[in-house]
Motif scaffolding. Sequence first.
Motif, PDB file in Angstrom:
ATOM      1  N   ARG A  34       0.835  -1.213   0.000  1.00 49.41           N
ATOM      2  CA  ARG A  34       0.000   0.000   0.000  1.00 49.41           C
ATOM      3  C   ARG A  34       0.863   1.254   0.000  1.00 49.41           C
ATOM      4  O   ARG A  34       0.602   2.208  -0.747  1.00 49.41           O
TER       5      ARG A  34
ATOM      6  N   LYS B  36       3.710   0.915  -3.425  1.00 44.65           N
ATOM      7  CA  LYS B  36       3.246   0.846  -4.819  1.00 44.65           C
ATOM      8  C   LYS B  36       1.918   1.546  -5.055  1.00 44.65           C
ATOM      9  O   LYS B  36       1.785   2.316  -6.000  1.00 44.65           O
ATOM     10  N   VAL B  37       0.934   1.266  -4.226  1.00 48.34           N
ATOM     11  CA  VAL B  37      -0.416   1.771  -4.480  1.00 48.34           C
ATOM     12  C   VAL B  37      -0.495   3.289  -4.295  1.00 48.34           C
ATOM     13  O   VAL B  37      -0.995   4.003  -5.168  1.00 48.34           O
TER      14      VAL B  37
END
Length: 91
Positions: free
Chosen positions: A48, A51-52
């Motif tokens: 999270r 990357k997200v």
Amino acid sequence: MDKRNLAFGRTNFILLAVGMAIVIIGFILMGGAGSTAEEFNADIFSVRRIKVAPVVCFLGFISMIYAVVYRPKNRDEKQSTETGSKKEGNK
């Protein structure tokens, strides 16, 4: 102030607000507890946060750029018909 002299229309401001909200959501996703000298927190390397959240922020910035360059089509048509009728009246 005359609306014709504004650089952005209502749609541009709405798109900018949506883009800003997406960026803020991305930064919220990046947040969380960090590591200290006494204790290591492995959550700082979660998917999270790594990357997200950066992808969400990037999409928010891209949508803000789109909001700045967006031109409504009906605005162009109105201006071309107004200038065309003025030119015909001057002849």
